[in-house]
Scaffold this active site. Structure first.
Site, short mmCIF file in Angstrom:
data_model
loop_
_atom_site.label_atom_id
_atom_site.label_comp_id
_atom_site.label_asym_id
_atom_site.label_seq_id
_atom_site.Cartn_x
_atom_site.Cartn_y
_atom_site.Cartn_z
NE ARG A 122 -3.55 -2.61 0.89
CZ ARG A 122 -4.58 -3.15 1.54
NH1 ARG A 122 -5.21 -2.48 2.47
NH2 ARG A 122 -5.00 -4.37 1.24
CD GLU A 148 -3.50 5.52 0.97
OE1 GLU A 148 -3.39 6.67 1.43
OE2 GLU A 148 -4.20 5.22 0.00
NE ARG A 192 -5.12 2.27 13.66
CZ ARG A 192 -4.86 3.52 14.00
NH1 ARG A 192 -3.87 3.79 14.82
NH2 ARG A 192 -5.57 4.51 13.53
CG HIS A 193 -1.97 2.03 8.97
ND1 HIS A 193 -2.96 1.45 8.25
CD2 HIS A 193 -2.58 2.79 9.90
CE1 HIS A 193 -4.14 1.84 8.72
NE2 HIS A 193 -3.93 2.65 9.72
CD GLU A 240 -10.87 -2.86 9.62
OE1 GLU A 240 -11.03 -1.65 9.83
OE2 GLU A 240 -10.98 -3.39 8.50
CB SER A 269 -12.61 -6.14 6.34
OG SER A 269 -11.73 -6.08 5.25
NE ARG A 280 -3.92 -3.04 11.42
CZ ARG A 280 -4.83 -2.14 11.07
NH1 ARG A 280 -6.11 -2.45 11.17
NH2 ARG A 280 -4.46 -0.96 10.65
#
Length: 423
Positions: A203, A205, A211-212, A346, A349, A397
């Site tokens: 990713r 971003e 947490r990323h 989280e 998902s 995570r």
RNA sequence: GCCCCGGUCGUAUAGCCUGGUCUAGUAUGCCGGCCUGUCGAGCCGGAGAACCCGGGUUCAAAUCCCGGCCGGGGCGCCA
């Protein structure tokens, strides 16, 4: 594994040295196990071994042959009286961090020298638990009939929505690093009805949070011929529970080293609808607009509310379709989807996917995307695509939760964030 | 992209607010010595940092100001 009076061969690194008169004590950590040894070399017992031990430097890699005495005095580590001590490698300079952990090291220092940090029981415990979690996940999914697959990480198609992608040059063509195996694992549902993949996600971003990461790992599963999203949640719940159970029962020394008391989450996991979640948040004084995904304040508050009800792990279901990607099946304003959160974090998902060709094309349009960009994907939906669903579970995570880490970088050997590209 | 902290021996930190007495303190690690059961060992001696980089203020800057880079945390975005 080692009985008293037995001959042993120890390989590992010297973490500390203490010498008292004619005795040298070497604290050695095993090469890979959760085992510390105290090598006791006495001048009166074995002058040669004592002399060798006296010359050892902290941080050296050693091979020790010796005997475990019938009565041991050491309070730390398995005591070994050496008959032979060989230094196979000596450090060129002082270690960049203290393997005896008397002087703490910052996370940044640990990351920079992870390989040395791995000479502490705590660091080693984290990565042994990570490996065990992956193995347990594999075991569970295999037991449920899932087949491990590997889908491409270099992709020609653009975003499936959401995160920004890393772009690269592929022999003059534009290509991207996969943000997830989503599209490919769905396509496989047209020919292999239960698959899973343990894979990196890329990713682009510029996030700067605990947490990323820009490169993270996920456990993705997809199953076909389902009757609804509940089947997918049951699978994920079983998977999480199995991983907790495996770590709890097979990683006692690791959990002890970390001071973690692992509690299996209460089952069945709570199913909380999005509307109920909104009510909970509003009752706690948070202003939330219907239709939006939850921010970190909301996630935290929900975690607290669920903990008060006795749930560490809980599903949030019936999300508004507006907050979900195009491939999720619609049900009016809502969607056949779920998030799995653990104490406000989280973890996963998932949901039931839209398997009907026309509806899927319409969904892509509704999200403002161009169906032509997804031609390779859409094709798979024209040849008897069964109803299916699945999830993406964040491995990093999950490990954070298992080892009680606050920063995702603690559980990744060589994390890739916006600043770190080496080591 | 935004906000708040921070960057000083190998490591972890004190000092900075209230510039000079800092030839930068402490712990641990390191080097040398003493000690035959240490185990956060102890005792004696020693080496080790011109204080992230660049600019500015000042008689004088680790200390004050500006910019950059890096680190920690929060937000956004996202899983």
């Amino acid at each position: 594994m080692t009985g008293k009076g037995e001959r042993v061969r120890v390989v590992g690194w010297v973490n500390s040295i203490r010498s008292v008169g004619g005795i040298v004590f070497l604290e050695v950590i095993d090469g890979y196990r959760m085992q510390l040894y105290t090598v006791v070399a006495k001048r009166s017992e074995n002058p040669e071994a004592w002399r060798a031990a006296s010359d050892v430097k902290t941080g050296s890699a050693v091979v020790v042959e010796g005997v475990v005495p019938s009565k041991t005095i050491s309070r730390r580590g398995l005591e070994v009286h050496p008959t032979r001590l060989e230094v196979v490698s000596e450090p060129e300079e002082v270690l960049p961090l203290d393997p005896s952990e008397k002087t703490p090291a910052l996370l940044d220092t640990i990351i920079e020298h992870r390989y040395v940090a791995l000479r502490t029981l705590k660091q080693r415990a984290i990565f042994r638990i990570r490996a065990l979690a992956v193995k347990a996940a594999r075991d569970y999914l295999e037991s449920q009939g899932f087949v491990e697959v590997h889908t491409p990480k270099i992709c020609g198609a653009g975003a499936e929505g959401g995160a920004t992608l890393f772009q690269l040059d592929y022999f003059g063509r534009r290509a991207f690093l996969a943000q997830s195996p989503q599209l490919y694992k769905q396509m496989l549902m047209c020919g292999l009805s239960r698959v899973y993949e343990i894979t990196p996600y890329f990713r682009a971003e510029k996030f700067n949070t605990v947490r990323h990461l820009n490169e993270s790992w996920g456990i993705d599963a997809e199953m076909a011929f389902i009757s609804g999203v509940e089947e997918v949640m049951k699978l994920l719940e079983g998977l999480i529970s199995h991983v907790f159970e495996a770590v709890k029962s097979k990683a006692e020394p690791e959990l002890r080293a970390l001071g973690v008391k692992l509690q299996k989450p209460r089952r069945p996991f709570k199913r909380l609808t999005y509307d109920e979640a909104i009510e909970v948040l509003r009752s706690r004084g948070l202003e939330v607009e219907w239709g939006q995904d939850f921010g970190s304040d909301e996630e935290r508050a929900l975690g607290e509310a669920m903990a008060e009800e006795g749930y560490d792990a809980y599903f949030i279901v019936d999300y508004p379709w507006s907050a979900k990607p195009f491939y999720i099946m619609r049900r009016g304003e809502l969607s056949e989807s779920f998030d799995l959160d653990y104490r406000g974090l989280e973890l996963a998902s998932g949901g039931q996917r839209e398997h009907r060709y026309r509806e899927l094309v319409e969904n892509i349009r509704l999200k403002g995307l161009n169906p032509e960009d997804f031609a390779f994907y859409l094709k798979a939906f024209r040849y008897g695509m069964p109803p299916h669903g699945g999830f993406g579970l964040g491995l990093d995570r999950l490990v954070m939760v298992l080892v009680n880490a606050r920063n995702i970088r603690e559980v990744v050997l060589f994390p890739r964030d916006t600043q770190r590209l080496t080591p």
